[in-house]
Design a protein around this motif. Structure first.
Motif, short mmCIF file in Angstrom:
data_model
loop_
_atom_site.label_atom_id
_atom_site.label_comp_id
_atom_site.label_asym_id
_atom_site.label_seq_id
_atom_site.Cartn_x
_atom_site.Cartn_y
_atom_site.Cartn_z
N LYS A 209 27.93 67.27 19.06
CA LYS A 209 28.16 67.18 17.61
C LYS A 209 28.96 68.39 17.19
CE LYS A 209 23.99 64.59 16.56
NZ LYS A 209 22.55 64.75 16.43
N THR B 124 26.16 63.63 33.03
CA THR B 124 26.20 63.51 31.57
C THR B 124 26.05 64.88 30.91
OG1 THR B 124 25.15 61.36 31.85
CG2 THR B 124 25.22 62.25 29.61
N PRO C 175 24.48 54.92 32.79
CA PRO C 175 24.85 55.52 31.50
C PRO C 175 23.64 56.12 30.78
CG PRO C 175 25.75 53.30 31.71
CD PRO C 175 24.80 53.49 32.84
N LEU C 176 23.80 57.34 30.31
CA LEU C 176 22.74 58.04 29.56
C LEU C 176 23.37 58.61 28.29
CD1 LEU C 176 21.03 59.99 32.52
CD2 LEU C 176 20.05 58.08 31.25
N PRO C 177 22.55 58.92 27.27
CA PRO C 177 23.15 59.37 25.99
C PRO C 177 23.88 60.71 26.10
CG PRO C 177 20.73 59.38 25.89
CD PRO C 177 21.09 58.72 27.17
N TYR C 178 25.12 60.69 25.61
CA TYR C 178 26.00 61.86 25.63
C TYR C 178 26.09 62.36 24.19
CZ TYR C 178 30.45 64.37 26.47
OH TYR C 178 31.44 65.31 26.58
N THR C 179 25.57 63.56 23.92
CA THR C 179 25.51 64.02 22.53
C THR C 179 26.21 65.35 22.32
OG1 THR C 179 23.28 63.07 22.59
CG2 THR C 179 23.93 64.18 20.55
N SER D 84 23.22 68.54 22.40
CA SER D 84 21.78 68.33 22.26
C SER D 84 21.27 67.68 23.53
CB SER D 84 21.56 67.46 21.02
OG SER D 84 20.53 66.56 21.25
N GLY E 260 17.11 64.26 23.69
CA GLY E 260 17.21 62.80 23.83
C GLY E 260 17.57 62.39 25.25
N LEU E 261 18.40 63.21 25.88
CA LEU E 261 18.83 62.94 27.24
C LEU E 261 17.65 63.03 28.22
CD1 LEU E 261 21.14 62.44 29.24
CD2 LEU E 261 21.66 64.88 29.16
N ALA F 196 15.55 59.89 27.73
CA ALA F 196 16.22 58.71 28.26
C ALA F 196 16.22 58.71 29.79
CB ALA F 196 17.66 58.64 27.74
#
Ligand code: ATP
Ligand code: FE2
Length: 324
Positions: free
Chosen positions: A194, A226, A188-192, A199, A202-203, A206
């Motif tokens: 908005k 992701t 799992p990695l950040p899913y952004t 964006s 951050g991904l 990470a």
């Protein structure tokens, strides 16, 4: 009508001649940074060294075929200022010398127009993903409106950055795709997402972090899954919002098979059509500038020398699309 077009917004300098039916000639000189990312001044230096021989070759090719050039198109922006200026200068001189109209082309719109020309898409929602751009666009009331875009870096830039941070060569995208094929598990990695925007910075951080603890193959795979899911989500929402029954993928990252597959599946589920241009027309190329210049000239649009200044931040919605 025959139009000569020059592309040179970033790493690829390319000149081509097209007519309404096909690409007649295309030649390119590619700048590859010795290390790290693209240095704008080095790229511009590369372009100024190669633009003379490149244009001579294309013009000689036209002569050999007995072709008379009816217009000169150039990539006016968006892109790296020093690169754009080199190309614009050459285009102005050439138009004056040949005594034909000059036309400044928006690089992003050129990706879309060549995609439509080569795939037969009519009115698609477009996912345009490259090293410099990540946008979801669609034609509405005579302009290519941006429905969603990156809030920070482009997806290609994110892939290249991640690649560099784990010691993979530039450009990172193709190598990441290869490694991802041998993955065993999803991390799992950040899913952004908005609103309609996404964006990626951050991904990238990470994923670089995860690469210290997990298999590189698994991280590459998870990074793609992701990032691409974010892009597909926004494309789907743009299709719903703008009521488009077609989607098209363009830009250098469009070479990625997994991204194409994810978009195709999404379209199938919606009963929409998906269009994927040939690889050679997906990344930056001179033909896309020549072809867009051709349709612009045919619709009565040209660019007088005095308003042919480069536009490093040229947005698609600044252009009135009179030819669609
Ligand atoms: P633009 O000027 O439109 O922003 P660009 O200069 O970035 O374009 P492109 O050829 O459109 O040039 O895109 C280059 C990007 O495409 C790089 O970031 C590269 O890593 C990425 N790329 C190329 N092939 C693949 C692939 N198979 N998978 C993912 N990314 C890829
Ligand atoms: Fe591009």
């Amino acid at each position: 009508m025959y139009v000569l077009g020059i592309e040179g917004t970033a790493w690829n300098l390319s000149a081509a001649i097209v007519n309404e039916d096909d690409v007649i000639i295309e030649r390119a000189a590619t700048y590859t940074p010795a290390r790290g990312g693209i240095h704008p001044r080095e790229a511009a230096q590369h372009h100024s060294e190669h633009i003379g021989p490149l244009l001579r070759e294309v013009i000689q090719g036209a002569r050999d075929l007995g072709i008379k050039i009816d217009g000169v198109a150039f990539s006016q922006g968006p892109g790296l200022g020093p690169c754009l200026r080199t190309v614009a200068t050459a285009a102005r001189v050439l138009a004056l010398k040949l005594n034909v109209p000059l036309v400044g082309v928006n690089h992003c719109i050129a990706h879309i127009e060549i995609g439509k020309w080569k795939t037969g898409a009519r009115d698609p929602a477009v996912l345009y993903v490259s090293g410099g751009n990540s946008q979801v666009l669609a034609l509405r009331r005579g302009r290519y409106r941006i429905f969603g875009e990156t809030l920070d870096i482009s997806v290609g830039n994110m892939l290249d950055k991640f690649a560099r941070s784990v010691g993979l060569p530039h450009p990172g995208g193709p190598r990441i795709e290869e490694l991802a094929r041998n993955a065993k598990e999803y991390i799992p990695l950040p899913y952004t997402v908005k609103g309609m925007d996404f964006s990626f910075s951050g991904l990238a951080t990470a994923a670089a972090e995860a690469a210290r603890r997990y298999d590189l193959e698994d991280v590459c795979y998870s990074l793609q899954e992701t990032a691409f899911a974010m892009l597909v989500e926004v494309t789907e929402r743009a299709m719903a919002h703008a009521e488009k029954k077609e989607a098209m993928l363009v830009g250098g990252v469009g070479a990625n098979r997994r991204l194409g597959e994810m978009l195709r599946l999404m379209c199938e589920e919606r009963g929409a059509r998906f269009y994927l241009p040939e690889r050679r027309f997906m990344g930056d190329n001179g033909s896309m500038i020549a072809y867009t210049g051709l349709v612009m000239l045919k619709s009565g649009v040209s660019t007088p020398i005095e308003s042919s200044g480069v536009r490093p931040n040229y947005r698609t919605d600044e252009v009135e699309v009179r030819w669609a």
